[in-house]
Motif scaffolding. Structure first.
Motif, mmCIF file in Angstrom:
data_model
loop_
_atom_site.group_PDB
_atom_site.id
_atom_site.type_symbol
_atom_site.label_atom_id
_atom_site.label_comp_id
_atom_site.label_asym_id
_atom_site.label_seq_id
_atom_site.Cartn_x
_atom_site.Cartn_y
_atom_site.Cartn_z
ATOM 1 N N ILE A 85 0.852 -1.186 0.000
ATOM 2 C CA ILE A 85 0.000 0.000 0.000
ATOM 3 C C ILE A 85 0.891 1.240 0.000
ATOM 4 N N PRO A 86 0.695 2.154 -0.975
ATOM 5 C CA PRO A 86 1.562 3.331 -1.060
ATOM 6 C C PRO A 86 1.385 4.248 0.147
ATOM 7 N N GLU A 87 2.367 5.084 0.373
ATOM 8 C CA GLU A 87 2.325 6.027 1.494
ATOM 9 C C GLU A 87 1.095 6.913 1.367
ATOM 10 N N GLY A 88 0.389 7.052 2.453
ATOM 11 C CA GLY A 88 -0.840 7.845 2.439
ATOM 12 C C GLY A 88 -2.074 7.025 2.128
ATOM 13 N N GLY A 89 -1.879 5.743 1.753
ATOM 14 C CA GLY A 89 -2.996 4.880 1.433
ATOM 15 C C GLY A 89 -3.695 4.370 2.685
ATOM 16 N N ASN A 90 -4.892 3.883 2.506
ATOM 17 C CA ASN A 90 -5.709 3.398 3.618
ATOM 18 C C ASN A 90 -5.360 1.943 3.917
ATOM 19 N N ARG A 91 -4.920 1.683 5.122
ATOM 20 C CA ARG A 91 -4.545 0.324 5.508
ATOM 21 C C ARG A 91 -5.674 -0.415 6.221
ATOM 22 N N GLY A 92 -6.836 0.191 6.265
ATOM 23 C CA GLY A 92 -8.032 -0.482 6.718
ATOM 24 C C GLY A 92 -8.227 -0.509 8.221
ATOM 25 N N PRO A 93 -9.365 -1.092 8.603
ATOM 26 C CA PRO A 93 -10.429 -1.635 7.755
ATOM 27 C C PRO A 93 -11.084 -0.535 6.903
ATOM 28 N N ILE A 94 -11.539 -0.928 5.705
ATOM 29 C CA ILE A 94 -12.098 0.024 4.755
ATOM 30 C C ILE A 94 -13.558 -0.347 4.495
ATOM 31 N N THR A 95 -14.460 0.592 4.734
ATOM 32 C CA THR A 95 -15.871 0.357 4.444
ATOM 33 C C THR A 95 -16.156 0.673 2.980
ATOM 34 N N THR A 96 -16.725 -0.283 2.281
ATOM 35 C CA THR A 96 -17.068 -0.112 0.871
ATOM 36 C C THR A 96 -18.493 -0.631 0.662
ATOM 37 N N TYR A 97 -19.018 -0.414 -0.559
ATOM 38 C CA TYR A 97 -20.349 -0.923 -0.903
ATOM 39 C C TYR A 97 -20.295 -1.578 -2.272
ATOM 40 N N MET A 98 -20.772 -2.814 -2.335
ATOM 41 C CA MET A 98 -20.799 -3.550 -3.595
ATOM 42 C C MET A 98 -22.242 -3.756 -4.037
ATOM 43 N N THR A 99 -22.548 -3.330 -5.249
ATOM 44 C CA THR A 99 -23.863 -3.559 -5.838
ATOM 45 C C THR A 99 -23.750 -4.699 -6.842
ATOM 46 N N ILE A 100 -24.580 -5.723 -6.662
ATOM 47 C CA ILE A 100 -24.567 -6.882 -7.553
ATOM 48 C C ILE A 100 -25.885 -6.940 -8.320
ATOM 49 N N GLU A 101 -25.793 -7.001 -9.632
ATOM 50 C CA GLU A 101 -26.956 -7.186 -10.501
ATOM 51 C C GLU A 101 -26.896 -8.621 -11.034
ATOM 52 N N GLN A 102 -27.975 -9.368 -10.828
ATOM 53 C CA GLN A 102 -27.940 -10.792 -11.126
ATOM 54 C C GLN A 102 -29.182 -11.247 -11.881
ATOM 55 N N ASN A 103 -28.955 -12.013 -12.935
ATOM 56 C CA ASN A 103 -29.975 -12.834 -13.565
ATOM 57 C C ASN A 103 -29.485 -14.273 -13.453
ATOM 58 N N PHE A 104 -30.255 -15.223 -13.951
ATOM 59 C CA PHE A 104 -29.830 -16.607 -13.795
ATOM 60 C C PHE A 104 -28.510 -16.865 -14.500
ATOM 61 N N TRP A 105 -28.330 -16.291 -15.696
ATOM 62 C CA TRP A 105 -27.134 -16.568 -16.483
ATOM 63 C C TRP A 105 -26.086 -15.463 -16.408
#
Length: 212
Positions: A85-105
């Motif tokens: 992780i570069p200097e100044g980067g976030n070493r966590g824990p990091i809160t993020t949000y993942m959106t998943i779009e799903q159909n059967f295939w």
């Protein structure tokens, strides 16, 4: 165009053209003699209904055994200690949000942090029969906001997520990037919406954030 889109588009075009031909020939479904001629068209439209909705209807869902993961998930990233992780980067824990779009295939995921957005370029879902647990894999491209690109360049990565049950509300996973970073992921389902366009929108819908 991905395979799922190709299947849906092909089924729609074929079923529609077939129906139009029957009507032009005067073979109307109201006449019982011609009713069975419409079976191929019904099957074509049925493919669309199955891919988008029917596969997760209660009885059918048990038969398909494919977990329903559509929605927006709160994801906590915990980078490993040896991540580059570069200097100044976030070493966590990091809160993020993942959106998943799903159909059967098909599956598509978008992961948003305060500093960047990752979009899946390929996705797989393996659900071994009778195992109760499925593995979801994503390859993704990450694009940081311009203000952070001096220390965080665009990069590629992959993640593997394990989910249990047909309607999981939590999951765990691991991620790896071409920047030689890796870490753990802890998922909690926020809601079934896929309409959040930014990190801030998803964060404002998060009860844990609004409660703070």
């Amino acid at each position: 165009m991905n395979n799922a889109t190709t299947i849906r588009t092909g089924a729609t075009i074929a079923a529609t053209l077939y129906t139009v031909v029957l009507l032009v020939l005067g073979l109307y479904p109201s006449d019982f003699r011609y009713l069975f001629a419409y079976i191929p068209a019904v099957v074509g439209y049925g493919v669309i209904v199955f891919d988008k909705w029917a596969w997760r209807w209660p009885v059918i869902h048990r038969l398909t055994g494919r977990p329903w993961v559509t929605g927006t998930w709160r994801v906590i990233l915990r980078p490993s200690l040896d991540s580059h992780i570069p200097e100044g980067g976030n070493r966590g824990p990091i809160t993020t949000y993942m959106t998943i779009e799903q159909n059967f295939w098909s599956l598509h995921a978008t992961l948003r942090t305060k500093e960047s957005t990752s979009r899946s370029s390929n996705a797989t879902l393996e659900a071994p029969e009778n195992s109760g647990t499925a593995e979801i894999g994503f390859l993704y491209d990450n694009t940081p906001r311009v203000e952070h690109q001096h220390r965080s360049a665009r990069h590629e990565g992959a993640c593997l997520i394990a989910v249990t049950g047909l309607n999981p509300k939590a999951a765990t996973g691991h991620y790896y990037t071409s920047r030689f970073t890796a870490g753990d992921m802890d998922f909690a389902l926020l809601n079934r919406s896929t309409g959040y366009g930014t990190f801030t929108e998803a964060e404002n819908a998060d009860p844990e954030h609004t409660a703070q």
